[in-house]
Design an enzyme around this catalytic site. Structure first.
Site, PDB file in Angstrom:
ATOM      1  CB  THR A   1     -16.813  -5.622 -13.971  1.00  0.00           C
ATOM      2  OG1 THR A   1     -15.809  -6.625 -13.753  1.00  0.00           O
ATOM      3  CG2 THR A   1     -17.170  -5.600 -15.446  1.00  0.00           C
ATOM      4  N   GLY A   2     -17.142  -4.299 -11.264  1.00  0.00           N
ATOM      5  CA  GLY A   2     -17.056  -4.421  -9.814  1.00  0.00           C
ATOM      6  C   GLY A   2     -18.336  -4.995  -9.253  1.00  0.00           C
TER       7      GLY A   2
ATOM      8  CG  PHE B   1     -23.198 -10.949   2.257  1.00  0.00           C
ATOM      9  CD1 PHE B   1     -21.844 -10.706   2.332  1.00  0.00           C
ATOM     10  CD2 PHE B   1     -24.064  -9.858   2.217  1.00  0.00           C
ATOM     11  CE1 PHE B   1     -21.340  -9.411   2.359  1.00  0.00           C
ATOM     12  CE2 PHE B   1     -23.574  -8.559   2.246  1.00  0.00           C
ATOM     13  CZ  PHE B   1     -22.207  -8.336   2.312  1.00  0.00           C
TER      14      PHE B   1
ATOM     15  CB  SER C   1     -13.336  -5.758  -8.698  1.00  0.00           C
ATOM     16  OG  SER C   1     -13.279  -6.843  -7.795  1.00  0.00           O
TER      17      SER C   1
ATOM     18  CE1 TYR D   1      -9.779  -8.814 -11.666  1.00  0.00           C
ATOM     19  CE2 TYR D   1     -11.633 -10.191 -10.999  1.00  0.00           C
ATOM     20  CZ  TYR D   1     -11.020  -8.956 -11.065  1.00  0.00           C
ATOM     21  OH  TYR D   1     -11.647  -7.850 -10.542  1.00  0.00           O
TER      22      TYR D   1
END
Length: 420
Positions: free
Chosen positions: A370-371, A182, A113, A215
């Protein structure tokens, strides 16, 4: 077929909360010493003395903050602290569990992000060029994208997450959110417009646009589509020509959404998966498609992110009118999630048009982002006047924030070393 891979967890909520939740654990202060509850008030043009008069860095404390890797939760770490108030960089753990190769200091990583900051910067540049209006609506720029019953949503509301668009839609579109899911689906992809259409289909608005902040990665997917419609070129070309090339960000790229590669020096990303017999192993997820695109698909390095943040906060990328929007947090409540600060500012917005704000108990205020992508968690933050900047990248083996204690220690050592 592609699933959005628990968008709210992996590219939005987990990324935004990793720093703030970690720091909140050590941010409790007596009421008499609490920082004023100003998160919902636009930031002033001046920086506070606490933000720019920082104690000297302690290399020993920073080394200890990332010591003990690899372990079951985190395999590797890369930290870079810079600015007028001191410099330090270090790595810990391994880049490759098979060989034990150390984490390279120039490693590239998936920034998740943090990509949103690049997207917001391009949108604000287009606004400065009068090629789009931040008060113009998504319905105006992208007719037919949103359901007919939705109210008007402005581009500015996309950028500061006050759009009210559904933040948890998608149903079965998410998968089950597990590590194994995932691993099994990491090579799937879908065009950005289809991601948006899948997330809004059959979903009501979360709140009236402009009345709260939530968000939401959906906002930035749409902002990327607006960039392409207004600019007449691909999002990758706009970022390349407006930010990457002018700043010389040689390790930064916007991969195609179906491109799984992580080129150049890098640490491997892993997720712990459990077999039917109960045994566990670390599955290598370094290669995964970049489907989050403008919302979370970019690749960069610590040096490049430091250069980008320095240029952005220093006013090199935006004229004054748009620059002020980077530091203007809307005066609205935070809606039904925990992405903003705890303590005296709990319940209030903390995101501007591109950045997020955190205030330490001692009054030190930092801005950045942040990401997170599976196998990679990162952040870039700085004091308003750039006296101190921090870029970090960790390689967690799960999706539930086990890296948070390391982030807390690193950020506290960098910006608020007196905190306990």
């Amino acid at each position: 077929m592609h699933s959005t891979s628990r968008l709210a967890r992996w590219t939005t909520v987990a990324a935004a909360t990793a720093l703030l939740a970690a720091l909140s654990a050590s941010a409790a202060v007596p009421a008499s010493a609490a920082v004023p509850a100003s998160a919902a008030v636009p930031a002033s043009a001046a920086t506070t003395p606490a933000a720019e008069s920082l104690p000297p860095l302690s290399p020993a404390v920073l080394r200890q903050a990332i010591a003990g890797l690899p372990n079951a939760d985190v395999t590797g770490a890369l930290v870079r602290v810079s600015g007028r108030a001191g410099h330090w960089s270090g790595t810990s753990g391994t880049a490759d569990l098979a060989t034990g190769r150390p984490v390279p200091a120039d490693a590239r990583f998936r920034i998740g992000s943090i990509s949103k900051v690049f997207t917001a910067t391009v949108v604000l540049q287009l606004a400065a060029e009068h090629r789009l209006d931040l008060d113009g609506t998504v319905q105006q720029y992208l007719p037919g994208l949103l359901p007919a019953g939705y109210p008007p949503v402005t581009v500015g509301e996309l950028l500061n997450h006050t759009s009210g668009l559904p933040g948890g839609g998608g149903g079965a579109f998410w998968g089950d959110g597990s590590n194994q899911w995932f691993v099994d689906h990491r090579f799937e992809s879908r065009p950005p417009r289809q991601v948006v259409e899948g997330l809004v289909a059959g979903q009501p608005m979360d709140f009236t646009p402009g009345t709260a902040q939530e968000y939401n990665g959906l906002n930035t997917f749409i902002a990327g589509l607006v960039v392409e419609r207004v600019g007449g070129r691909s999002f990758a070309e706009e970022v390349r020509d407006r930010i990457i090339r002018p700043l010389g960000l040689h390790a930064t790229s916007v991969p195609a959404v179906d491109d799984p590669r992580l080129p150049g020096p890098h640490s491997h990303g892993y997720l712990t998966v459990t077999a039917a017999d109960g045994t566990t192993r670390e599955a290598d997820v370094t290669e995964q498609t970049a489907w989050p695109w403008a919302e979370g698909g970019m690749i960069s390095s610590a040096a490049d992110l430091d250069r980008f943040l320095t240029a952005l906060l220093g006013g090199r990328l935006l004229p004054p009118t748009q620059q002020r929007l980077l530091f203007t947090v809307p005066d609205v409540p935070n809606h039904d999630n925990k992405n903003c600060e705890q303590g005296p500012t709990a319940g209030h917005a903390c995101f501007s048009m591109g950045l997020m704000r955190f205030t330490f108990p001692d009054g030190t205020e930092i801005w950045g982002k942040t990401g997170s992508r599976p196998g990679y968690t990162s952040g870039m933050f700085a004091t308003r006047g750039l006296a101190r900047r921090l870029v970090y990248s960790f390689n967690p083996t799960g999706l539930k924030g086990a890296e948070a204690p390391y982030i807390r220690r690193v950020a506290t050592a960098a910006f608020s070393p007196g905190a306990k």
